[in-house]
Design a protein around this motif. Sequence first.
Motif, PDB file in Angstrom:
ATOM      1  N   UNK A   1       0.830  -1.201   0.000  1.00 22.27           N
ATOM      2  CA  UNK A   1       0.000   0.000   0.000  1.00 22.27           C
ATOM      3  C   UNK A   1       0.864   1.251   0.000  1.00 22.27           C
ATOM      4  N   UNK A   2       1.901   1.236   0.821  1.00 25.48           N
ATOM      5  CA  UNK A   2       2.795   2.390   0.937  1.00 25.48           C
ATOM      6  C   UNK A   2       3.543   2.661  -0.356  1.00 25.48           C
ATOM      7  N   UNK A   3       3.955   1.597  -1.012  1.00 24.68           N
ATOM      8  CA  UNK A   3       4.672   1.731  -2.287  1.00 24.68           C
ATOM      9  C   UNK A   3       3.764   2.313  -3.365  1.00 24.68           C
ATOM     10  N   UNK A   4       2.559   1.756  -3.439  1.00 24.29           N
ATOM     11  CA  UNK A   4       1.616   2.194  -4.462  1.00 24.29           C
ATOM     12  C   UNK A   4       1.258   3.657  -4.245  1.00 24.29           C
ATOM     13  N   UNK A   5       1.093   4.006  -2.982  1.00 21.84           N
ATOM     14  CA  UNK A   5       0.739   5.360  -2.599  1.00 21.84           C
ATOM     15  C   UNK A   5       1.842   6.327  -3.020  1.00 21.84           C
ATOM     16  N   UNK A   6       3.071   6.006  -2.655  1.00 25.62           N
ATOM     17  CA  UNK A   6       4.212   6.868  -2.977  1.00 25.62           C
ATOM     18  C   UNK A   6       4.402   6.939  -4.492  1.00 25.62           C
ATOM     19  N   UNK A   7       4.094   5.853  -5.160  1.00 19.89           N
ATOM     20  CA  UNK A   7       4.249   5.824  -6.610  1.00 19.89           C
ATOM     21  C   UNK A   7       3.131   6.545  -7.344  1.00 19.89           C
ATOM     22  N   UNK A   8       2.176   7.071  -6.594  1.00 19.80           N
ATOM     23  CA  UNK A   8       1.104   7.854  -7.206  1.00 19.80           C
ATOM     24  C   UNK A   8      -0.014   7.019  -7.806  1.00 19.80           C
ATOM     25  N   UNK A   9       0.011   5.712  -7.525  1.00 20.99           N
ATOM     26  CA  UNK A   9      -1.076   4.872  -8.032  1.00 20.99           C
ATOM     27  C   UNK A   9      -1.627   4.017  -6.916  1.00 20.99           C
ATOM     28  N   UNK A  10      -2.312   4.668  -5.977  1.00 19.78           N
ATOM     29  CA  UNK A  10      -2.756   3.973  -4.774  1.00 19.78           C
ATOM     30  C   UNK A  10      -3.624   2.747  -5.077  1.00 19.78           C
ATOM     31  N   UNK A  11      -3.506   1.754  -4.220  1.00 22.06           N
ATOM     32  CA  UNK A  11      -4.361   0.576  -4.339  1.00 22.06           C
ATOM     33  C   UNK A  11      -5.155   0.429  -3.050  1.00 22.06           C
ATOM     34  N   UNK A  12      -6.251  -0.285  -3.126  1.00 25.71           N
ATOM     35  CA  UNK A  12      -7.035  -0.532  -1.915  1.00 25.71           C
ATOM     36  C   UNK A  12      -6.614  -1.871  -1.344  1.00 25.71           C
ATOM     37  N   UNK A  13      -6.221  -1.870  -0.087  1.00 25.44           N
ATOM     38  CA  UNK A  13      -5.792  -3.114   0.536  1.00 25.44           C
ATOM     39  C   UNK A  13      -6.763  -3.502   1.651  1.00 25.44           C
ATOM     40  N   UNK A  14      -6.900  -4.792   1.842  1.00 24.95           N
ATOM     41  CA  UNK A  14      -7.737  -5.293   2.928  1.00 24.95           C
ATOM     42  C   UNK A  14      -7.122  -6.559   3.512  1.00 24.95           C
ATOM     43  N   UNK A  15      -7.179  -6.662   4.835  1.00 24.67           N
ATOM     44  CA  UNK A  15      -6.855  -7.932   5.486  1.00 24.67           C
ATOM     45  C   UNK A  15      -8.053  -8.860   5.235  1.00 24.67           C
ATOM     46  N   UNK A  16      -7.791 -10.157   5.057  1.00 26.34           N
ATOM     47  CA  UNK A  16      -8.930 -11.032   4.718  1.00 26.34           C
ATOM     48  C   UNK A  16     -10.007 -10.994   5.801  1.00 26.34           C
ATOM     49  N   UNK A  17      -9.586 -10.725   7.049  1.00 24.24           N
ATOM     50  CA  UNK A  17     -10.581 -10.727   8.121  1.00 24.24           C
ATOM     51  C   UNK A  17     -11.546  -9.545   7.978  1.00 24.24           C
ATOM     52  N   UNK A  18     -11.066  -8.483   7.329  1.00 22.73           N
ATOM     53  CA  UNK A  18     -11.962  -7.349   7.088  1.00 22.73           C
ATOM     54  C   UNK A  18     -13.037  -7.723   6.069  1.00 22.73           C
ATOM     55  N   UNK A  19     -12.672  -8.613   5.157  1.00 17.20           N
ATOM     56  CA  UNK A  19     -13.673  -9.077   4.188  1.00 17.20           C
ATOM     57  C   UNK A  19     -14.694  -9.975   4.887  1.00 17.20           C
TER      58      UNK A  19
END
Lengths: 462, 252
Positions: free
Chosen positions: B225-243
């Motif tokens: 998530x941090x990499x995608x964010x810094x790279x300007x192309x954020x992704x949505x992340x979820x722990x499986x328990x959140x699903x």
Amino acid sequence: MAEQKVELFARRLDRGVQQAVHSNSAAGTEKRYTVLGTDYSAPDDLRRLAGQIRQHAIEHLDTYLEQAEQSLKRQGAHVHYAVTAEDACRAVSDILQKAGAKKVVKSKSMISEEIHLNDHLGSVGIESVETDLGEYIIQIDGDHPSHIVKPIIHKNRRDIAKSFEREGLGDYNDDPETITRRARVFMRDKYLQADAGITGANFVSAETGRLVLVTNEGNSRFCLAAPKIHIALVGIEKVIPSDAELAVLLNLLGRSATGQQLTVYTEFINGPARTDRPSGPQEMHVIFVDNERSQILASDCREILRCIRCGACLNVCPVYRQASGHAYRSVYPGPVGAVLSPLLAGKNFKQLADLPKASSLCGACNEVCPVDIPIPDLLLKLRNRGHEEHAPSPGTPPMGAFAKLASSPMLWRFAMKSNKVMNLVPLEKLPLPYLQPWLKTRTLPEWRGGEFRSWMKDRRKK
Amino acid sequence: MTHSPSRPNGRTVQLMATCLCDAFFDDVAKATVEVLEHAGCEVEFPENQTCCGQPAFNCGDWPASREVMRHTTRVFEGDKPVIVPSGSCAAMLFHGAPLEFEKEKDLPTVQKLANRTWELADFLVNGLGIEKWPGRFPARIAFHRACHTRGTGSGEAALKLLQSIDGLEVIPFGEAEQCCGFGGTFSVSFPHVSSSMGCLKLEHMTASNPDFIVSGDMSCLMHLGGLADRGGQPVKTLHFVQILQSALHRHG
Ligand code: SF4
């Protein structure tokens, strides 16, 4: 802040080389996975069995080595022991000089790389030619292998064509078939002129003294066709109890190394030529090389001696794929090298104590290892040893303060809450040397220390 | 890496929330509590818990790590199952700790805790025998099997639950066995290698445009998530328990 050597190497690595190493390794991993999965219903059980076989062999090495010696002698071979790399080199040149040998051909052998045999032979005026195509290219380029199975994984065919042109092996031509044909023509003469052939050994059976060699180019057979003398350099850990174990080990070796069910050539060598078996060299010498192996056997990292040098752990390793083999500054790169190389360095352990750190401990190496070596555990043990011996480790945060904090719950809870100030300051400005490398390419989420604890407390009250 | 086959699977459990959830991801810890309660468990949260000691363990400073682990064994006394919503912290308790205590007198204490420890998905499926998760979660996800669950039943367990949820599609991606590049302190001492690994992982995982990037380990997700964010192309992340938690809510 000082930089880890593997990191520095990877950062400066030519992108083309990195991509070649990556795609070649990834293809190797894929092939291995497909072949093992297609041929066996429970490949992991087979890996564990192979691991037990090899573990048993090294734990009873004293017995099996002695047995192997007897069996080899019975077959008519001479057996020598070399404690150090220098001893091993000298043993080879002594045999050659005694026989008046001036020219040798070599098939691929990691242990000869390990003891720097070619340099030594050159220094005493003996010509030694590598006959494995990859190793030959390494030799004419004055380079070093960057993979234990695919030594020139870091080169492309244009590089090779240029080297061939430089060596007078024809005009520039980067067609792989032409390159191979030219090498073959060149080698033919070398095979015929050679006084001795030097090989390694993949396995030596204690029961029969049978020496097993696997190759894909058939060059080791040529090395033993014309020459009168065969010298085999064998790490002492290569001994297995009997021929029967080969059924498991050979089936795993080819599949793990190159995704082949079996390598193209598998040779079983039962001593020198005899009247009832006239072909092959008349004289056979087997040199068992220790070179720190008995120290490793006595250590708590002895499992690494199970290794059958298949290279699967290199192929699957994400760090190897980024850094390539030369980053490891030693003959054995990748996960196996990160364990083996510092150990083989003996009293110079500290010089390579950074290698075990070059891993995210993802465990992919253990998952593919045909002899189930717990590589991540060994990396961790070596990190601990490096710490105990105060080996330099740039970029590794000191852990004393963390341990204090994490063993005092009051302090911990306080830190959890108070760190919320981090949300208010630009993190890039904080004088925290270990935070900055993170922030350069990554953001940090919002600090929410203590939130869960209060939620949990409220919930309990309800 | 293997794990004790006979672990306690009682319904009163102790939660080890992990330091990352303590510091950043309270949502994940909360979801863990709700999901366990839905599965019929009573969840205890020993207040004095801190961290599993993994950072020091991985740095090679085993004395420091053992100090933390000794604290942890005192906090998690008893014989109830200890549930950890993270493959790597769970593995620290059941595999790393016995390794660093191999030559210590209190190895049996550490081993006892190891034998009670479960990674969350492993517990739900192999401890409690849950085969199917109720509710609905209409999304396409890319699931990263966190590296520290290799050789354990966790990855398969999480997938089993996720795939049983109505509306959820797990999409495959290339080089799936590869690490996200986090590796704890590895990510700061090898920033280039670590980030390159992470970017490659992201490239593969986002190749067929999933709605979420999912894992059982917040450390991997924090890194990706941090990499995608810094790279300007954020992704949505979820722990499986959140699903699992969201699916329950949509269940009504
Ligand atoms: S450690 Fe295992 S995977 Fe790596 S080269 Fe040796 S046998 Fe192959």
